[in-house]
Design an enzyme around this catalytic site. Structure first.
Site, PDB file in Angstrom:
ATOM      1  N   ASN A   9       0.888  -1.193   0.068  1.00  0.00           N
ATOM      2  CA  ASN A   9       0.010   0.033  -0.070  1.00  0.00           C
ATOM      3  C   ASN A   9       0.956   1.341  -0.145  1.00  0.00           C
ATOM      4  O   ASN A   9       1.532   1.715   0.929  1.00  0.00           O
ATOM      5  CB  ASN A   9      -0.883  -0.060   1.202  1.00  0.00           C
ATOM      6  CG  ASN A   9      -1.813   1.266   1.388  1.00  0.00           C
ATOM      7  OD1 ASN A   9      -1.713   2.020   0.579  1.00  0.00           O
ATOM      8  ND2 ASN A   9      -2.161   1.330   2.650  1.00  0.00           N
ATOM      9  N   TRP A  10       0.994   1.900  -1.256  1.00  0.00           N
ATOM     10  CA  TRP A  10       2.048   3.075  -1.447  1.00  0.00           C
ATOM     11  C   TRP A  10       1.315   4.242  -0.678  1.00  0.00           C
ATOM     12  O   TRP A  10       2.081   5.208  -0.556  1.00  0.00           O
ATOM     13  CB  TRP A  10       2.310   3.319  -2.707  1.00  0.00           C
ATOM     14  CG  TRP A  10       2.772   2.276  -3.519  1.00  0.00           C
ATOM     15  CD1 TRP A  10       3.237   1.049  -3.090  1.00  0.00           C
ATOM     16  CD2 TRP A  10       3.198   2.246  -4.814  1.00  0.00           C
ATOM     17  NE1 TRP A  10       3.910   0.102  -4.197  1.00  0.00           N
ATOM     18  CE2 TRP A  10       3.959   1.094  -5.182  1.00  0.00           C
ATOM     19  CE3 TRP A  10       3.380   3.391  -5.669  1.00  0.00           C
ATOM     20  CZ2 TRP A  10       4.701   0.644  -6.431  1.00  0.00           C
ATOM     21  CZ3 TRP A  10       3.984   3.050  -7.055  1.00  0.00           C
ATOM     22  CH2 TRP A  10       4.667   2.031  -7.455  1.00  0.00           C
ATOM     23  N   LYS A  11       0.191   4.318  -0.201  1.00  0.00           N
ATOM     24  CA  LYS A  11      -0.768   5.343   0.323  1.00  0.00           C
ATOM     25  C   LYS A  11      -0.423   6.579  -0.512  1.00  0.00           C
ATOM     26  O   LYS A  11      -0.520   6.423  -1.898  1.00  0.00           O
ATOM     27  CB  LYS A  11       0.006   5.495   1.859  1.00  0.00           C
ATOM     28  CG  LYS A  11      -0.047   4.410   2.736  1.00  0.00           C
ATOM     29  CD  LYS A  11      -0.051   4.505   4.082  1.00  0.00           C
ATOM     30  CE  LYS A  11      -0.194   3.308   4.863  1.00  0.00           C
ATOM     31  NZ  LYS A  11       0.349   3.524   6.237  1.00  0.00           N
ATOM     32  N   HIS A  97      -9.406   1.019   5.235  1.00  0.00           N
ATOM     33  CA  HIS A  97      -8.243   1.235   6.024  1.00  0.00           C
ATOM     34  C   HIS A  97      -8.285   2.164   6.938  1.00  0.00           C
ATOM     35  O   HIS A  97      -8.836   3.032   6.961  1.00  0.00           O
ATOM     36  CB  HIS A  97      -7.027   1.873   4.795  1.00  0.00           C
ATOM     37  CG  HIS A  97      -5.642   1.692   5.408  1.00  0.00           C
ATOM     38  ND1 HIS A  97      -5.187   2.735   6.401  1.00  0.00           N
ATOM     39  CD2 HIS A  97      -4.473   0.889   5.268  1.00  0.00           C
ATOM     40  CE1 HIS A  97      -3.942   2.468   6.785  1.00  0.00           C
ATOM     41  NE2 HIS A  97      -3.589   1.396   6.173  1.00  0.00           N
ATOM     42  N   GLU A  99      -6.588   4.613   7.879  1.00  0.00           N
ATOM     43  CA  GLU A  99      -6.503   6.104   7.698  1.00  0.00           C
ATOM     44  C   GLU A  99      -7.954   6.567   7.132  1.00  0.00           C
ATOM     45  O   GLU A  99      -8.323   7.674   7.366  1.00  0.00           O
ATOM     46  CB  GLU A  99      -5.337   6.401   6.769  1.00  0.00           C
ATOM     47  CG  GLU A  99      -4.037   6.048   7.755  1.00  0.00           C
ATOM     48  CD  GLU A  99      -2.791   5.421   6.872  1.00  0.00           C
ATOM     49  OE1 GLU A  99      -2.786   5.804   5.650  1.00  0.00           O
ATOM     50  OE2 GLU A  99      -1.830   5.093   7.665  1.00  0.00           O
ATOM     51  N   GLU A 169      -4.927  -5.044  11.014  1.00  0.00           N
ATOM     52  CA  GLU A 169      -3.580  -3.885  10.930  1.00  0.00           C
ATOM     53  C   GLU A 169      -4.168  -3.184  12.482  1.00  0.00           C
ATOM     54  O   GLU A 169      -5.124  -2.194  12.442  1.00  0.00           O
ATOM     55  CB  GLU A 169      -3.952  -2.863   9.846  1.00  0.00           C
ATOM     56  CG  GLU A 169      -3.714  -3.638   8.404  1.00  0.00           C
ATOM     57  CD  GLU A 169      -3.227  -2.632   7.481  1.00  0.00           C
ATOM     58  OE1 GLU A 169      -1.989  -2.830   6.984  1.00  0.00           O
ATOM     59  OE2 GLU A 169      -3.832  -1.454   7.445  1.00  0.00           O
ATOM     60  N   GLY A 175       2.800   2.447  10.660  1.00  0.00           N
ATOM     61  CA  GLY A 175       3.556   3.739  10.846  1.00  0.00           C
ATOM     62  C   GLY A 175       4.360   3.924  11.779  1.00  0.00           C
ATOM     63  O   GLY A 175       5.103   5.053  11.960  1.00  0.00           O
ATOM     64  N   SER A 215       3.855  -1.896  10.381  1.00  0.00           N
ATOM     65  CA  SER A 215       5.317  -2.230  10.399  1.00  0.00           C
ATOM     66  C   SER A 215       5.912  -3.365  10.353  1.00  0.00           C
ATOM     67  O   SER A 215       6.987  -3.583  10.851  1.00  0.00           O
ATOM     68  CB  SER A 215       5.462  -1.735  12.019  1.00  0.00           C
ATOM     69  OG  SER A 215       5.358  -0.313  12.181  1.00  0.00           O
ATOM     70  N   GLY A 236       2.911  -1.102   4.312  1.00  0.00           N
ATOM     71  CA  GLY A 236       2.919   0.271   3.980  1.00  0.00           C
ATOM     72  C   GLY A 236       4.565   0.963   3.576  1.00  0.00           C
ATOM     73  O   GLY A 236       4.915   0.544   2.670  1.00  0.00           O
ATOM     74  N   GLY A 237       4.954   1.410   4.702  1.00  0.00           N
ATOM     75  CA  GLY A 237       6.343   2.140   4.488  1.00  0.00           C
ATOM     76  C   GLY A 237       7.261   1.227   3.674  1.00  0.00           C
ATOM     77  O   GLY A 237       8.013   1.722   2.953  1.00  0.00           O
TER      78      GLY A 237
HETATM   79  P1  PGA Z   1       3.228   0.448   7.707  1.00  0.00           P
HETATM   80  O1  PGA Z   1       1.620   0.526   7.056  1.00  0.00           O
HETATM   81  O2  PGA Z   1       3.666  -0.962   7.020  1.00  0.00           O
HETATM   82  O3  PGA Z   1       3.891   1.649   7.174  1.00  0.00           O
HETATM   83  O4  PGA Z   1       3.017   0.424   9.278  1.00  0.00           O
HETATM   84  C1  PGA Z   1       0.733  -0.449   7.043  1.00  0.00           C
HETATM   85  C2  PGA Z   1      -0.438  -0.109   6.310  1.00  0.00           C
HETATM   86  O5  PGA Z   1      -1.065   0.936   6.767  1.00  0.00           O
HETATM   87  O6  PGA Z   1      -1.205  -0.745   5.501  1.00  0.00           O
END
Ligand code: PGA
Length: 253
Positions: A9-11, A97, A99, A169, A175, A215, A236-237
Site C-alpha cells: 500500500n503506497w498510500k 483502511h 486512515e 492492522e 507507521g 510495521s 505500507g512504509g
Molecule cells: P506500515 O503501514 O507498514 O507503514 O505500518 C501498513 C498499512 O497501513 O497498510
C-alpha cells in the site's frame, strides 16, 4: 485454496518518476527472485495505476486501488468507483483502511456497502480491521474486531466471502515501527477465522486469506508469516523500497 498474498500500500506516495522506478524494480526482482507462489500486489495512488499496470504487464504482479466509492458513478468530485477501476483491469481494492476510517470518517455501515460494490464489479476487496491503542488498553480489542468483521462483511453471500481478503492492522502498529508480536497477531487472526467459521463454515474460514499489517519489515516478516493464521501482509512504509518489499514477499512460507 488459501492464497498467500503480500500487498504494498503506497498510500499518498509516488511521483511519476518514483512510480516508474519502484514498479519496474519490483517487477524485475519479482521475476528473478520470488518463486514461493505468493501473490504480489502493488497499490499506488489512483493516478499511478495505469502506469504500474503497464510496467507489470506480462508479469504475475497484480495491481490494486486504495479505495472505491459505494456508488457506480455520479457527482462525487475526487472519488473513484468500482466499475471505473474494473474497466481499467484493477484486481484488488483496499476497503476500510484505518486512515480512511479516521480521516474520512468511514464507518462499518459504509464499508459494508463498499465491499458489496467491489464484489459486484469483480474486484477483490482487502477489508481492513484493527483496534486503536486505547481500545487495546481498555481490553476492548476483541469486541472491536468482532464488530468490524460482522458489520462490514456478514451481509456477504458464501460465494463473496470466499473472494474477500481480510487484513488485520492494529492502528497502534501502523507507521509507528511498533509491530504486534507474532502471538498478539496470531490471536486476532485466529479470532477472525473463528468468526468467519461461526457465521459461514469452517471450510470457508479455512480458505480465506487473512493478512497482517502494521510495521512489517524484512526483519520481522518471516516470524509473523510463520504463524498458522497469518497468510501474508499488507505493507505500507516498507513497500516503497523495492528491496525491502521483495524480501518481505520472499519471507512467506
Ligand atoms: P506500515 O503501514 O507498514 O507503514 O505500518 C501498513 C498499512 O497501513 O497498510
Amino acid at each position: 485454496m488459501r492464497k498467500y498474498i503480500v500487498a504494498g500500500n503506497w498510500k499518498m506516495n509516488g511521483t511519476l518518476a518514483d512510480t516508474q522506478k519502484l514498479a519496474s524494480e519490483v517487477v524485475n526482482m519479482h521475476k528473478d527472485e520470488v518463486n514461493n507462489g505468493v501473490e504480489v500486489v502493488m497499490i499506488p495512488p489512483y493516478i499511478g495505476i495505469t502506469e504500474v499496470q503497464r510496467l507489470a504487464k506480462g508479469s504475475e504482479v497484480k495491481v490494486g486501488s486504495q479505495n472505491c466509492h459505494k456508488e457506480d458513478s455520479g457527482a462525487y468530485t475526487g472519488e473513484i468507483s468500482a466499475p471505473i477501476l474494473a474497466s481499467y483491469g484493477v484486481d484488488y481494492v483496499i476497503i476500510g483502511h484505518s486512515e480512511r476510517r479516521e480521516y474520512q470518517s468511514e464507518d462499518n455501515t459504509l464499508l459494508a456497502q463498499k465491499v458489496g460494490q467491489a464484489h459486484r464489479h469483480h474486484l477483490t476487496p482487502i477489508y481492513c480491521v484493527g483496534e486503536t491503542l486505547e481500545e487495546r488498553e481498555e481490553n476492548r480489542h476483541f469486541e472491536v474486531i468482532e464488530q468490524q468483521i460482522s458489520e462490514g462483511l456478514f451481509h456477504l453471500s458464501t460465494d463473496n466471502i470466499q473472494r474477500t481478503v481480510i487484513a488485520y492492522e492494529p492502528v497502534w502498529a501502523i507507521g509507528t515501527g511498533k509491530t504486534a508480536s507474532k502471538d498478539e497477531a496470531q490471536e486476532i487472526h485466529s479470532l477472525i477465522r473463528d468468526l468467519i467459521a461461526r457465521r459461514y463454515s469452517q471450510h470457508i474460514a479455512d480458505e480465506i486469506s487473512i493478512l497482517y499489517g502494521g510495521s512489517v519489515k524484512p526483519n520481522n516478516a518471516a516470524e509473523l508469516f510463520s504463524m498458522p493464521d497469518i497468510d501474508g501482509g499488507l505493507i505500507g512504509g516498507a513497500s516503497l523500497n523495492s528491496r525491502d518489499f521483495i524480501d518481505i514477499c520472499k519471507a512467506v512460507k
